[in-house]
Design a protein around this motif. Structure first.
Motif, short mmCIF file in Angstrom:
data_model
loop_
_atom_site.label_atom_id
_atom_site.label_comp_id
_atom_site.label_asym_id
_atom_site.label_seq_id
_atom_site.Cartn_x
_atom_site.Cartn_y
_atom_site.Cartn_z
N SER A 113 0.84 -1.19 0.00
CA SER A 113 0.00 0.00 0.00
C SER A 113 0.88 1.24 0.00
N ARG A 169 -6.51 -1.48 6.63
CA ARG A 169 -7.37 -0.49 5.97
C ARG A 169 -8.35 0.15 6.96
N GLU A 189 -8.67 2.98 4.49
CA GLU A 189 -7.33 3.53 4.72
C GLU A 189 -7.35 5.04 4.89
#
Length: 1049
Positions: A113, A169, A189
């Motif tokens: 991410s 998230r 997130e």
């Protein structure tokens, strides 16, 4: 991964206990977040399996403050000033508008991410609260950030950032409760948020290790709440809890008025009817520890804490330490590999602990290392100088006190053998180091952190087995001066000095490379990279303008090639976030040709923990990207068992390496579960360590011998109450707990005699694991006994239980006037009269030490004239009551007893205030009638019924002896007969014959001539003072007469 750092004042803002980011741990137990504080000292941080380094420094004071022995060498990077400089790919972003903010919390979820979330805030140390906050979010690995204040609400003040450990998230933001108590929840997130109001103020949060939406919340008012919807809804579990944890079900400790209890319940239904009590008795508050398969508690028995353990949530048993180990304190260090490591402070220790290791059940403990250094943590916790090296099982480092010197030791077999560290052969300049053991060796600082969010000065990593980086010194002992940075590539066998100043060193590329940043109060522009395990370092520039560094955040997970450095260009500037991308340095993915192997050994011995282990690592100066878990697996081969692979409870190792039983240990003692006719394994003094994998060889020689279970009489019977006390309350349940150390429980009957004429028997002791309950109906001291019996014998345990009821009042009785040097009898009256065993404490005047008696009466002699104070306390159980009175002491006095008519008894409420008021009226009237001085006349109305009073006439302070004798002679003539005064209302008072307490022969006392004036005065007082009794009486002043039911004299 997250970072929390502050700037400005040294004092740290309070963070939620056991909550905040501390509990946001990954599956392997490493923290997802880091707390860094910019204070007057510097703390190096490398956190778990995530590459993070950070430190603390004072932004407002740019003096040459040093951290742990840093020695300036003439400006920034002086030791590398002539090196070639390389340029790193970096970008800088300023958090505009946050110049006043002195704290920041950063979360980087990782897992491929690119999102970074940052909460900055201004914490006012004077008010103890957050007054400003900003929320920032980056979606490009920290190149740019977006301010989200408008999205979450421009007037909302955020105090803490939480992340689900199972789903990065899911984000949770906590608002400042001084403004409003609410949560902001994001499921994407941090891109969007939903606000949820709270009916309580959160003190700490605990996330479930597996269920991503399950959260426990502990409030400021000691209430426990649960949410199974990630904070959107909350349910009250119970009041007054001070410990809680997630296991398979909820585990908590209830703080009750009578003590603390260990309680379990299923999260979905935690009502009172569904709560379990795995341990039936009361435990010491704050003693519950739940770790993996183990539950530890402490039980107060005989005024001393007894440590109990439950393995796999089974029955609790007392922990078996070496017999004469008397712990002042016990700390659970580790429960890894189904084995407990405990630090115990023995009765004679103050600043050190002994390390012990258990077998799989956590029940029997053997000594691991003595006199390990300990220190106090910032929140009252105990810091033990023991460090477990990551990546290689069984390797520990510890600092031990030896003849008042602190020395560092290493073990490769989980504490079975320890040795000193070998010092480097040369220093950083290549000069030979002369250091001969045991007088000289390498000593390391092993503090991982004094703050749960920062690391200390030693680091290792699972993905880089064998590499340990630490700060320390070479010499006879560990010191905090002239500290250097040392590194080992072979798990502690050989060491190299890499810096003579303090640096923060952390891992890059899964340990394939190292990054170092210097600790200095000055601004810096450079970092150093090593591609050969610290042997050589390349200098890299990461910013064009020098930066005061506040912290470093590496990308979470294993593929760490991007990091962010946090800092300020000046102490008045905004936060500067410098993103460094190392990917341009590494040209390709690693292949098998880029690796070499190395074998773990301990000074040449390759069989460690029963195995030969071979590891792989990158070749020196290879710049390739390591894939996750690529080529770090180990190859192993078993070794034959030797004496070094064994130890056992109750045995001591001799100089020749053999094991013999300690003088207090009986090797033939069998388990309580050994059934007659069956067989059991009896120890030979050698128990193979749990993590040891040796095979064959001498295994049979050291293996336990199988023997038939002998017929054995019960032994080691223990009896105590569930509360651990010897005091109980009348008409309330008392729970007795019975434990048998030796003897088969299933064939041993048990009889409990409660001492009050009742007893109860059980077929076997196993049926009373939950305790035996009984109610006592009378106060007293009872001999309670438990008798365990089988066909071979019996064992008996006895305790004496004090049963009492609640004491409501104690009343002291003593004469108001006493003769000097004559015995005075003091008595007490209790309400209720029978409360059980009472302890009395007597104080006379200003003496600080009381006289203690078990009797409510005592005698005392006053040796001085004057006013003396007597205080008595009556103690029953936990209840104490007090009464006090004053006694006047003279050389001589005259007294008489005054009896009232029975009618006055109906108006006597039995309180001291009423007696004082009546005595004051009688005294005032007598002074007027007799002319006796007020200082000479004392009147005391005695407690109880019938109502009586005593009149005392004491000598004048300055009297003419002849005049007084004439006056007293006249009064004696009048009082020589019994006086009966009758009023028309038939109320009377009788004066008993005089009592002469004089030793000098003085004659007479004052005449008690209570004429109608006295009768009228007392009657008016009684009618006025106690009109609630509806006394219908009339007073005729002219006739001086009383109606029926009046109180008179």
């Amino acid at each position: 991964h997250g970072l929390h750092f502050t700037s400005g004042s040294r004092a740290a803002a309070p963070s939620p206990t056991d909550g905040d980011l501390t509990e946001n741990s990954t599956e392997d137990g490493t923290n997802n977040s880091l707390y860094v504080e910019n204070g007057a000292q510097v703390d190096v941080t490398v956190n778990g399996d995530t590459d993070v380094a950070s430190w603390r420094r004072t932004r407002s004071a740019r003096s040459a403050e040093t951290w742990s022995g840093f020695r300036p060498e003439g400006g920034e990077d002086a030791s590398f000033s002539d090196q070639e400089e390389f340029q790193l790919t970096s970008s800088t972003f300023a958090l505009t508008g946050d110049m006043a903010h002195n704290q920041a919390m950063v979360h980087w979820s990782g897992q491929n991410s690119s999102v970074i979330l940052m909460l900055t805030k201004y914490y006012d140390f004077n008010s103890g609260r957050v007054t400003e906050s900003s929320l920032w979010r980056s979606t490009d690995y920290g190149t740019t950030y977006e301010k989200l204040n408008e999205k979450v609400g421009p007037k909302i003040i955020l105090s803490y950032l939480y992340v689900s450990p199972n789903n990065k998230r899911k984000i949770m933001l906590l608002t400042d409760p001084e403004v409003e108590s609410s949560l902001l929840i994001s499921l994407d997130e941090g891109a969007s948020y939903q606000k949820h109001s709270l009916a309580f103020d959160i003190l700490s949060l605990l996330f479930h290790p597996e269920q991503e939406d399950w959260i426990l919340a502990y409030s400021h008012d000691q209430k426990l709440f649960v949410s199974v919807e990630f904070g959107r809804r909350w349910q009250l579990v119970h009041n007054s809890f001070f410990f809680f944890s997630f296991v398979i079900f909820l585990t908590l400790t209830s703080c009750l008025p009578t003590g603390s209890q260990y309680i379990t319940c299923k999260l979905q239904n935690c009502s009172d009817g569904n709560k379990g009590k795995p341990f039936p008795g009361f435990i010491i508050p704050n003693s519950l520890v739940v770790q993996d398969e183990y539950v530890f508690i402490q039980v107060p028995i005989g005024g001393q804490p007894v440590h109990y353990v439950s393995y796999k949530r089974s029955i609790f048993y007392p922990m078996k330490l070496p017999k004469y180990t008397l712990p002042k304190d016990l700390q659970i260090i580790s429960t890894d590999d189904n084995q407990v490591v405990a630090a115990i402070q023995d009765w004679h220790q103050n600043d050190s602990y002994n390390l012990y290791m258990s077998e799989s059940r956590g029940l029997f403990f053997t000594l691991m290392l003595e006199s390990v250094v300990s220190s106090g943590g910032p929140e009252g916790n105990i810091m033990i100088d023991l460090y477990e090296v990551a990546g290689i099982k069984g390797v520990f480092l510890s600092n031990k006190v030896v003849e008042n010197q602190v020395k560092t030791y290493i073990t490769y077999n989980k504490g079975r053998d320890w040795r000193l560290l070998q010092a480097p052969t040369t220093d950083l300049q290549g000069n030979k180091v002369y250091c001969e053991q045991p007088y000289c060796s390498l000593h390391l600082h092993l503090h991982v952190s004094e703050n749960p969010y920062t690391s200390g000065n030693i680091v290792s990593k699972d993905s880089a087995p064998g590499i340990i980086i630490a700060s320390g010194v070479v010499g006879p002992e560990l010191t905090s001066t002239n500290v250097s940075i040392f590194i080992t590539s072979d798990a502690g066998n050989t060491w190299r000095e890499v810096f003579q100043e303090e640096y923060s060193v952390f891992f890059l590329n899964q340990g394939g490379s190292l990054v170092a940043i210097r600790h200095t109060p000055l601004p810096i522009r450079h970092i150093w990279l090593s591609f050969d395990e610290g042997r050589n370092w390349d200098k890299y520039s990461f910013t064009s303008s020098p930066l005061y560094v506040d912290g470093v955040l590496g990308e979470p997970g294993e593929d760490t090639l991007i990091m962010t450095i946090f800092g300020h260009f000046s102490h008045r500037s905004e936060w500067q976030l410098v993103k460094i991308d190392f990917r341009s340095i590494f040209q390709q993915r690693c292949t098998s040709e880029d690796y070499l192997t190395w074998q773990l050994h301990n000074e040449g011995e390759v069989c460690i923990m029963g195995m030969k282990r071979i590891f792989q690592k990158l070749k020196a100066n290879v710049r390739c990207v390591k894939a996750r878990d690529q080529y770090i697996s180990q190859m192993s081969d078993s070794c034959p068992c030797t004496e070094a692979d064994f130890d056992d409870y109750g045995f001591e190792r001799q100089i020749d390496g053999s094991c013999t039983s300690a003088f207090w240990f009986v090797p033939s003692a069998t388990s309580r579960d050994c059934i007659t006719g069956d067989s059991f394994l009896n120890t030979t003094g050698y128990r193979k360590a749990l993590s040891n994998n040796c095979t064959e060889g001498k295994l049979l020689k050291y293996s336990p011998r199988r023997q038939k279970c002998p017929s054995q009489a019960p032994r080691g019977l223990q009896l105590f109450t569930s509360e651990g006390t010897l005091v109980a309350t009348l008409e309330r349940n008392v729970t007795f707990l019975v434990f048998l150390e030796e003897g088969l429980g299933s064939t041993t009957s048990i009889t409990v005699d409660f001492g009050d004429g009742t007893a109860i028997s059980y077929v076997n002791i196993s049926s009373i694991d939950d305790g035996v309950k009984h109610i006592y109906s009378k106060v007293g001291i009872y001999q309670v006994s438990a008798t365990a019996t089988n066909t071979l014998g019996f064992d008996r345990a006895i305790l004496y239980l004090h049963i009492s009821c609640q004491l409501e009042q104690v009343q002291l009785s003593a004469p108001s006037v006493a003769v000097k040097n004559k015995v005075v009898n003091l008595t007490t009256v209790l309400r209720p009269s029978n409360v059980g065993t009472v302890t009395y404490y007597w104080w006379f005047d200003n003496k600080t030490e009381p006289v203690v008696t078990l009797d409510g009466a005592m005698s005392f002699t006053f040796s001085k004239e004057g006013s003396h104070t007597i205080t008595v306390q009556a103690s029953v159980g936990n209840t104490v009551h007090q009464d006090q009175m004053t006694v006047a002491v003279y050389d001589y006095f005259r007294s008489n007893v005054l009896a009232f008519s029975s009618n006055l008894d109906e108006l006597n409420p039995g309180v001291s205030e009423w007696r004082e008021d009546v005595g004051r009226v009688v005294k005032s009237s007598m002074v007027q009638v007799t002319g006796i001085s007020e200082d000479q006349l004392l009147v005391t109305v005695l407690p109880g019924l019938p109502t009586t009073a005593e009149i005392f006439i004491v000598p004048e302070k300055r009297s003419r002896q002849g005049g007084m004798d004439e006056k007293w002679a006249h009064l004696d003539q009048v009082l020589s007969h019994q006086i009966i005064l009758m009023a028309p209302g038939r109320c009377s008072v009788q004066c008993a014959p005089l009592v002469d307490s004089s030793d000098s022969g003085h004659s007479g006392t004052a005449v008690i001539m209570l004429v109608s004036v006295v009768l009228m005065g007392l009657a008016v007082f009684v009618i006025y003072k106690f009109k609630r009794y509806s006394i219908k009486s009339t007073l005729k002043m002219q006739d001086v007469s009383f109606k029926q039911n009046c109180g008179c004299i």
